[in-house]
Design a protein around this motif. Structure first.
Motif, short mmCIF file in Angstrom:
data_model
loop_
_atom_site.label_atom_id
_atom_site.label_comp_id
_atom_site.label_asym_id
_atom_site.label_seq_id
_atom_site.Cartn_x
_atom_site.Cartn_y
_atom_site.Cartn_z
N ARG A 119 -18.83 -14.29 -10.97
CA ARG A 119 -20.48 -15.02 -10.02
C ARG A 119 -20.38 -13.72 -9.25
N TYR A 120 -18.61 -12.50 -9.20
CA TYR A 120 -19.30 -11.91 -8.17
C TYR A 120 -18.71 -10.35 -8.71
N GLY A 121 -18.91 -10.50 -10.03
CA GLY A 121 -18.45 -9.00 -10.62
C GLY A 121 -17.58 -8.58 -10.82
N THR A 122 -16.81 -7.27 -10.91
CA THR A 122 -15.52 -6.76 -11.11
C THR A 122 -15.01 -5.91 -9.89
N MET A 123 -14.18 -5.39 -10.22
CA MET A 123 -13.82 -3.86 -8.90
C MET A 123 -14.64 -3.14 -9.08
N LYS A 124 -15.15 -2.51 -9.51
CA LYS A 124 -15.66 -2.01 -8.81
C LYS A 124 -16.95 -1.78 -8.51
N ASP A 125 -17.54 -3.38 -7.99
CA ASP A 125 -18.49 -4.09 -7.63
C ASP A 125 -18.71 -4.11 -6.19
N TRP A 126 -17.07 -3.89 -5.68
CA TRP A 126 -16.67 -4.23 -3.91
C TRP A 126 -15.91 -2.99 -3.37
N VAL A 127 -16.14 -2.21 -4.06
CA VAL A 127 -15.53 -0.55 -3.49
C VAL A 127 -16.02 -0.16 -3.23
N LEU A 128 -16.49 0.52 -1.73
CA LEU A 128 -16.79 0.92 -0.74
C LEU A 128 -16.85 2.49 -0.88
N ASN A 129 -15.98 2.87 -0.49
CA ASN A 129 -15.02 4.20 -0.15
C ASN A 129 -13.40 3.62 -1.31
N VAL A 130 -13.03 4.95 -1.64
CA VAL A 130 -11.51 5.00 -1.84
C VAL A 130 -11.53 7.27 -0.74
N THR A 131 -10.18 6.83 -0.81
CA THR A 131 -9.39 8.05 0.06
C THR A 131 -8.58 8.10 -1.09
N MET A 132 -8.71 9.88 -1.43
CA MET A 132 -7.40 9.97 -2.98
C MET A 132 -7.06 11.65 -2.63
N VAL A 133 -5.91 11.37 -3.13
CA VAL A 133 -5.04 12.28 -3.21
C VAL A 133 -5.07 12.86 -4.96
N LEU A 134 -5.53 14.37 -5.00
CA LEU A 134 -6.13 14.52 -6.28
C LEU A 134 -5.10 15.57 -6.73
N ALA A 135 -4.21 16.25 -8.24
CA ALA A 135 -4.20 16.56 -8.71
C ALA A 135 -2.68 17.75 -7.28
N ASP A 136 -4.40 18.49 -7.36
CA ASP A 136 -3.31 19.75 -6.82
C ASP A 136 -2.99 19.20 -5.18
N GLY A 137 -3.04 18.22 -4.54
CA GLY A 137 -2.40 18.37 -3.21
C GLY A 137 -3.81 17.80 -2.61
N SER A 138 -4.52 18.10 -2.59
CA SER A 138 -6.24 17.92 -1.77
C SER A 138 -6.61 16.23 -1.91
N VAL A 139 -7.78 16.15 -0.81
CA VAL A 139 -7.56 14.61 -0.38
C VAL A 139 -9.01 14.33 0.46
N ILE A 140 -9.58 13.51 -0.79
CA ILE A 140 -11.09 13.30 -0.78
C ILE A 140 -11.17 11.70 -0.36
N LYS A 141 -12.12 11.73 1.13
CA LYS A 141 -12.80 10.52 0.27
C LYS A 141 -14.26 10.27 -0.19
N THR A 142 -14.51 9.20 -1.16
CA THR A 142 -15.66 10.14 -2.06
C THR A 142 -16.94 9.29 -1.07
N ARG A 143 -16.95 8.53 0.09
CA ARG A 143 -18.02 7.98 0.70
C ARG A 143 -17.36 7.37 1.81
N ARG A 144 -18.48 6.48 2.76
CA ARG A 144 -18.48 6.19 3.85
C ARG A 144 -18.51 4.90 3.58
N ARG A 145 -19.52 4.40 4.82
CA ARG A 145 -19.42 2.47 4.43
C ARG A 145 -20.81 2.25 4.00
N PRO A 146 -21.50 2.59 3.64
CA PRO A 146 -22.81 1.68 3.58
C PRO A 146 -22.70 1.28 2.19
N ARG A 147 -23.10 -0.31 1.98
CA ARG A 147 -23.09 -1.31 1.39
C ARG A 147 -23.67 -0.85 0.28
#
Lengths: 466, 466
Positions: B158-186
């Motif tokens: 009914r609801y799909g899988t995890m990928k279908d419910w993620v609006l954005n992630v904040t992540m630390v890259l290998a070199d320690g830089s931090v990015i946010k993938t998106r804002r919050r549009p659906r």
């Protein structure tokens, strides 16, 4: 460049008219009436491959000579995706327009990038299938471009967007190597999700030559309801209340009072005359029992927002009549253009709670600039379009229209939204993307592109700059 | 390594117990009872960050010293995702377990990787919200790992899988830089879909420290139906007929006759005794009218497959009783293990038309090997699990179990399916991934990894090898 064209002709000499340098062809591929942005440069040649191997041969030559490749399918992009800022070769998929395999028992089909989604659905219907492809951008859109922009349309509130329907793609990489992203499972956790990386990458990572898409069962029944409201705020609030209650509507569209007036003025839905107030268009789908139940739930949900009417239909003729206003909205706009007048069609998306505010502010601003602008919203997704009329021969009007679009985007970003819900970045919104996700995130995107396309020959100048 | 640990301690000296080298801690993070694969090496240290900045500080040191980073949240991976084949530092998100922001009006929430999805739902319920997070892997799963494997569960149909419910992630890259993938549009078409690249990348591209997920309205009504069939073939055919008709079931699960026997034997659902035949478990959700209508449509659809009964419930007590067999299936299996006996839990997914055949062949093979194996299927998605009992102290049995899994995977690939629908590749299925998508496609995945993690410090040895 001439050497490269000669090489392609010689590699593919058994293929008639594999490449064209006719000025009319170059213009038809580098310039677009649909686009809100056009530039002076054109591609130097247009190639007409018939299969993946032709694309591969072309890519190898282009890679060797560092020549840009710009994929071209439906050509209805509104953000300049098919333009050729650095010249190069436009690859037109006009001959790669087949449904290669249809597997009803698995509910999927493998198609070429030059096939139109409406043609696929006609073909499925002609075979008596109860399946269809549910993503519905402009009727002229073809699978290549639909993948490029992660397109959607009125059905997105029920069926999601292009990315949700791709099982695998076959693609030619910058160096001419060919990969297939996946097999055909409907659910998969094996390795990186290359499908979703390619969908929405605007031809900048590789050229899709085949795609396998999921198909959905055609609902047994449809119904349509048209609901005028006393104010924009009430219309949008009613729409979001329906979404928050989880009613599985098949579509939930908003048109503002100006758009409704445009439809009446254009006369495209005669003899029907519409109330010129903010109006919601609902589509319902499922079994008859479900449709009736959904309609009842929607009526119950929206009554506190004081709709002025609730006109609904179950027979297909009446449905078509009611939906015609939504369907004809773009053509109504186009038919009302005066000489030299252009239509700027742009889209943004915001979190649900901010939708009323951004639409109100954008409308007010258009009025202040003295520009006619209409609003059509895929409100179930927080996504809407503003269509702005302006006189292209009038520098001030063009500038005002541009300012309107920029401010709408800025407002969407301030609300934690996006500069585009379904049209993509193309040439037109590169600055906006950087503002939206920040430079560090764009750098990550560029690293990914450089990994697959170190010479930046795949649709360069789109999404972001080198 | 010691130098690196000292540096981390010194950079984060204000944080209590930021890093541990206790043998019990190392064992708890590098070895897992849940996993079908375990190795001898362990992480050298376990870090306990409290915020993104701590993770960033740790990544910087690890990057400088080329030390592997292995993210750890729920620890219930079955494919060795949290093991440390090259030592390094396990990052345990035990302290980063909060729901940071809940925005009911936008139907989303921002959470940390150490939060369990069941805890989020409890928190939403305690606030009286009518929203929930609908992806339902094992109850112990946490958001970090759920993103890592693109998890799903019984609700996926009914609801799909995890990928279908993620609006954005904040992540630390290998070199320690931090990015946010998106804002919050659906809905979004702005730039590359980094969300879907990160979801399912098993911690090999970066470490997620925050995620914003969409939430869904809790359905007003549920119902459950349990339907035993005279044969596996009929049960699966009935299930796929329901999917092909497009009935929006909330869950559609299969358990084979052996699994049903196991549940009876374990007595976990006493006093209820189940027919020991292939059985479908349906969940229905929506308004009362929709639920009733869906049940009627399902009954009508499956009757030609001659179900032996159709037991259904609307009140919540009876629903829980009927669903208990599905819910208790894993615990029933675990409770029946004898001393030294292990359970190998694996999953594959195939196109719908091949599901009966692969389940039949896999069951037959288990029987030939004399191993007890049960089948549980998310049949609406063409995805199923085989749970194989084997005596871990018996080399032949272990080898036979391994052979069973390998052959099941081979069969899935021959049918154009995948080696894993929801568990991921981890340590255990790297060979399978290469067979599934081909070397050239794995090379593309590696290019992407190398672009973001040139020193290969992010969960190395998982998904594929250098």
């Amino acid at each position: 460049m001439e050497l490269a064209i000669d090489k392609i002709r010689s590699h593919l000499k058994h293929v008639d008219d594999i490449i064209s340098t006719e000025p009319a062809d170059l213009k038809a591929h580098g310039y677009s009436e649909w686009s809100s942005i056009n530039i002076d440069t054109l591609p130097v040649a247009v190639a007409y491959p018939r299969c993946t191997e032709h694309v591969q041969a072309i890519a190898r030559v282009c890679h060797e000579h560092r020549i840009p490749i710009v994929p071209y399918s439906g050509g209805s992009s509104v953000e300049g995706h098919t333009s050729a800022p650095f010249g190069g070769i436009s690859i037109d998929f006009g001959y790669m327009d087949k449904c290669l395999r249809f597997r009803p028992e698995d509910m999927d089909a493998t198609v070429q990038p030059g096939l139109c989604w409406t043609e696929l659905n006609e073909e499925l219907a002609s075979q008596g299938s109860n399946l269809f492809f549910p993503i519905d951008p402009a009727p002229s859109a073809k699978f290549g471009g639909m993948i490029g922009t992660n397109c959607s349309g009125t059905n997105a509130v029920r069926y999601g967007t292009m990315k949700d329907w791709v099982l695998n793609v076959t693609m030619v990489l910058a160096d001419g190597s060919v990969i297939k992203t996946r097999r055909r499972p409907r659910k998969c956790s094996a390795g990186y999700n290359l499908n979703s990386l390619i969908v929405g990458s605007e031809g900048s990572l590789g050229i899709v030559t085949e795609v396998t898409v999921k198909l959905a069962p055609i609902p047994e029944q449809y119904s349509v309801a048209v609901v005028p409201f006393p104010s924009l705020e009430r219309a949008v609030s009613a729409a979001t209340a329906v979404i928050r209650r989880g009613v599985p509507v098949a579509a939930l569209e908003l048109m503002d009072e100006i758009q409704m007036r445009v439809i009446n003025n254009a006369g495209t839905t005669m003899p029907k005359v519409w109330k010129e107030v903010p109006t919601l268009f609902f589509k319902f789908a499922g079994t008859l029992g479900t449709v009736k139940d959904n309609i009842a739930t929607v009526r119950d949900t929206i009554k506190e927002y004081e709709p002025e009417a609730f006109e609904w239909a179950t027979d297909s003729e009446e449905q078509a009549r009611l939906w015609s206003a939504r369907k004809e909205s773009l053509y109504s706009l186009l038919s009302l253009r005066k000489d030299g007048e252009q239509l700027w069609n742009t889209d943004v998306a915001v979190p649900l709670s901010r939708l009323t505010k951004i639409i109100q502010d954008s409308k007010k601003e258009a009025e202040e600039f003295g520009l006619l602008a209409t609003v059509k919203g895929h409100v179930g997704d927080g996504n809407f379009h503003e269509n702005i009329f302006y006189d292209a021969t009038n520098a001030e009007q063009r500038e005002n229209a541009e300012t309107l679009v920029k401010r709408m985007v800025r407002r969407a970003l301030e609300m934690d939204g996006t500069c585009t819900g379904e049209h993509g970045i193309g040439l037109g919104k590169k600055d906006s993307l950087e503002k939206e996700v920040g430079n560090d995130t764009v750098v990550v995107m560029k690293l990914l592109k450089s990994a697959l396309d170190p010479r930046w020959i795949m649709n360069p100048g789109k999404v972001f700059d080198l």
